[in-house]
Scaffold this motif. Structure first.
Motif, PDB file in Angstrom:
ATOM      1  N   VAL A 123       0.836  -1.207   0.000  1.00 56.16           N
ATOM      2  CA  VAL A 123       0.000   0.000   0.000  1.00 56.16           C
ATOM      3  C   VAL A 123       0.870   1.256   0.000  1.00 56.16           C
ATOM      4  O   VAL A 123       0.673   2.177  -0.811  1.00 56.16           O
ATOM      5  N   LEU A 124       1.843   1.313   0.917  1.00 55.98           N
ATOM      6  CA  LEU A 124       2.699   2.495   1.016  1.00 55.98           C
ATOM      7  C   LEU A 124       3.539   2.693  -0.250  1.00 55.98           C
ATOM      8  O   LEU A 124       3.755   3.823  -0.690  1.00 55.98           O
ATOM      9  N   SER A 125       4.008   1.595  -0.825  1.00 58.77           N
ATOM     10  CA  SER A 125       4.805   1.693  -2.044  1.00 58.77           C
ATOM     11  C   SER A 125       3.979   2.265  -3.193  1.00 58.77           C
ATOM     12  O   SER A 125       4.443   3.140  -3.928  1.00 58.77           O
ATOM     13  N   LEU A 126       2.764   1.775  -3.328  1.00 63.11           N
ATOM     14  CA  LEU A 126       1.890   2.259  -4.395  1.00 63.11           C
ATOM     15  C   LEU A 126       1.556   3.737  -4.207  1.00 63.11           C
ATOM     16  O   LEU A 126       1.624   4.530  -5.146  1.00 63.11           O
ATOM     17  N   VAL A 127       1.206   4.100  -2.988  1.00 62.71           N
ATOM     18  CA  VAL A 127       0.791   5.476  -2.713  1.00 62.71           C
ATOM     19  C   VAL A 127       1.942   6.449  -2.891  1.00 62.71           C
ATOM     20  O   VAL A 127       1.839   7.440  -3.632  1.00 62.71           O
ATOM     21  N   PHE A 128       3.074   6.188  -2.249  1.00 62.12           N
ATOM     22  CA  PHE A 128       4.165   7.155  -2.261  1.00 62.12           C
ATOM     23  C   PHE A 128       4.977   7.108  -3.548  1.00 62.12           C
ATOM     24  O   PHE A 128       5.592   8.109  -3.921  1.00 62.12           O
ATOM     25  N   SER A 129       4.984   5.980  -4.231  1.00 56.22           N
ATOM     26  CA  SER A 129       5.630   5.945  -5.546  1.00 56.22           C
ATOM     27  C   SER A 129       4.859   6.808  -6.526  1.00 56.22           C
ATOM     28  O   SER A 129       5.432   7.525  -7.350  1.00 56.22           O
ATOM     29  N   GLU A 130       3.529   6.760  -6.420  1.00 58.40           N
ATOM     30  CA  GLU A 130       2.675   7.539  -7.311  1.00 58.40           C
ATOM     31  C   GLU A 130       2.786   9.031  -7.001  1.00 58.40           C
ATOM     32  O   GLU A 130       2.884   9.867  -7.911  1.00 58.40           O
ATOM     33  N   LEU A 131       2.782   9.367  -5.705  1.00 57.89           N
ATOM     34  CA  LEU A 131       2.824  10.776  -5.319  1.00 57.89           C
ATOM     35  C   LEU A 131       4.160  11.423  -5.657  1.00 57.89           C
ATOM     36  O   LEU A 131       4.226  12.569  -6.097  1.00 57.89           O
ATOM     37  N   LYS A 132       5.230  10.711  -5.446  1.00 56.98           N
ATOM     38  CA  LYS A 132       6.567  11.273  -5.632  1.00 56.98           C
ATOM     39  C   LYS A 132       7.181  10.929  -6.980  1.00 56.98           C
ATOM     40  O   LYS A 132       8.293  11.355  -7.293  1.00 56.98           O
ATOM     41  N   GLY A 133       6.453  10.138  -7.768  1.00 58.83           N
ATOM     42  CA  GLY A 133       7.000   9.735  -9.058  1.00 58.83           C
ATOM     43  C   GLY A 133       8.238   8.879  -8.909  1.00 58.83           C
ATOM     44  O   GLY A 133       9.166   8.953  -9.713  1.00 58.83           O
ATOM     45  N   ASN A 134       8.269   8.067  -7.870  1.00 57.14           N
ATOM     46  CA  ASN A 134       9.440   7.250  -7.581  1.00 57.14           C
ATOM     47  C   ASN A 134       9.387   5.953  -8.392  1.00 57.14           C
ATOM     48  O   ASN A 134       8.467   5.152  -8.236  1.00 57.14           O
ATOM     49  N   THR A 135      10.373   5.764  -9.257  1.00 53.07           N
ATOM     50  CA  THR A 135      10.406   4.563 -10.093  1.00 53.07           C
ATOM     51  C   THR A 135      11.492   3.578  -9.655  1.00 53.07           C
ATOM     52  O   THR A 135      11.754   2.602 -10.350  1.00 53.07           O
ATOM     53  N   ASP A 136      12.102   3.825  -8.537  1.00 55.51           N
ATOM     54  CA  ASP A 136      13.151   2.951  -8.017  1.00 55.51           C
ATOM     55  C   ASP A 136      12.539   1.612  -7.634  1.00 55.51           C
ATOM     56  O   ASP A 136      11.652   1.539  -6.787  1.00 55.51           O
ATOM     57  N   ARG A 137      13.021   0.532  -8.250  1.00 53.69           N
ATOM     58  CA  ARG A 137      12.444  -0.786  -7.971  1.00 53.69           C
ATOM     59  C   ARG A 137      12.729  -1.258  -6.547  1.00 53.69           C
ATOM     60  O   ARG A 137      12.054  -2.158  -6.047  1.00 53.69           O
ATOM     61  N   THR A 138      13.724  -0.663  -5.879  1.00 54.65           N
ATOM     62  CA  THR A 138      14.056  -1.066  -4.516  1.00 54.65           C
ATOM     63  C   THR A 138      13.261  -0.293  -3.468  1.00 54.65           C
ATOM     64  O   THR A 138      13.426  -0.527  -2.272  1.00 54.65           O
ATOM     65  N   PHE A 139      12.402   0.629  -3.922  1.00 54.63           N
ATOM     66  CA  PHE A 139      11.653   1.463  -2.980  1.00 54.63           C
ATOM     67  C   PHE A 139      10.813   0.651  -1.993  1.00 54.63           C
ATOM     68  O   PHE A 139      10.736   1.001  -0.812  1.00 54.63           O
ATOM     69  N   PRO A 140      10.173  -0.452  -2.407  1.00 53.56           N
ATOM     70  CA  PRO A 140       9.429  -1.269  -1.439  1.00 53.56           C
ATOM     71  C   PRO A 140      10.307  -1.801  -0.302  1.00 53.56           C
ATOM     72  O   PRO A 140       9.856  -1.869   0.847  1.00 53.56           O
TER      73      PRO A 140
END
Length: 258
Positions: A47-64
């Motif tokens: 959930v957090l990965s989806l929300v904050f990746s979308e908001l910040k435009g984060n495409t880093d695959r290691t973000f989760p």
């Protein structure tokens, strides 16, 4: 000192039984049982990965993995300190019936949550494999922030367990403090977002220092930040000493205020 060590060794079996009891009670009415320990951080990470990746435009695959490492350590600190704060009051009936060293109650509560936390690291290992996180020899250094995290949680937990007996509203106030700590730990946002004076919020947070070093070992494959690790270690030891002294001095008054 020998007297205290001998006393602890005398009741070590009881400590293990209290830890087992706490774990069983936690999942007694749960259909998923211990499986929820693995599902909860995984679902939260998604959930957090989806929300904050979308908001910040984060495409880093290691973000989760970035989120999961911070979330797991914070969740242990959050749960461990909360159960420790309630430990004396929730075991008041047992204290009236049989003698058990009172420090066993917060210690067992924190230990049981640490066991659950270690089990939840299975999720981190699985997600890291799926996302092809490179494992380096620095992975062994992850044990340092985990040990310090336990000491930090124990120290703060002992302080809270003492204060909670006399100030019943402390539990609710601590919940607010935990929320502040969460937002100051760079769990779901990149730490480099805070620049200049704002970065002091992270530098002053010992929990973030531990999360940072844990990420270095697990996610980035780099050596520890010795300055941050030393700061967190000193903070944890001081908190533990304060907690032990305060608990020891006030423990005889517990039964009169329960």
């Amino acid at each position: 000192m020998k007297k205290y060590i001998a006393n602890f060794m005398k009741y070590r079996y009881l400590l293990s039984e209290l830890v087992k009891k706490d774990i069983k009670l936690k999942y007694r009415r749960s259909k998923l049982g211990i499986l929820w320990t693995l599902l909860e951080p995984l679902l939260t990470m998604i959930v957090l990965s989806l929300v904050f990746s979308e908001l910040k435009g984060n495409t880093d695959r290691t973000f989760p993995v970035y989120i999961l490492t911070g979330r797991l350590l914070y969740t242990y600190f959050n749960n461990g300190t909360k159960v420790a704060a309630r430990s004396i009051r929730s075991n008041s009936s047992m204290m009236r019936k049989v003698y058990i060293p009172k420090y066993m109650y917060p210690l067992s509560a924190i230990l049981s949550n640490f066991v659950i936390f270690l089990i939840s690291l299975i999720v981190l290992a699985g997600v890291s494999l799926v996302l092809r996180i490179k494992i380096t020899f620095h992975i062994v250094e992850a044990i340092y922030p985990l040990v310090i995290l336990f000491l930090l949680t124990l120290g703060v937990g002992m302080i809270l367990a003492t204060l909670e007996v006399f100030f019943r509203d402390l539990e609710y106030l601590w919940g607010v403090v935990l929320m502040i700590i969460m937002y100051c730990s760079a769990i779901f946002y990149p730490a480099d977002m805070l620049k200049g004076n704002k970065s002091l919020i992270l530098d002053m947070n010992p929990l973030y220092a531990l999360i940072k070093n844990f990420r270095n070992a697990v996610l980035y494959g780099t050596g520890p930040d010795y300055g941050a690790l030393a700061y967190a270690s000193a903070f944890s030891v001081i908190a533990l000493l304060i907690g032990i002294v305060a608990f020891y001095k006030k423990q005889d008054e517990f039964i009169l205020n329960l």
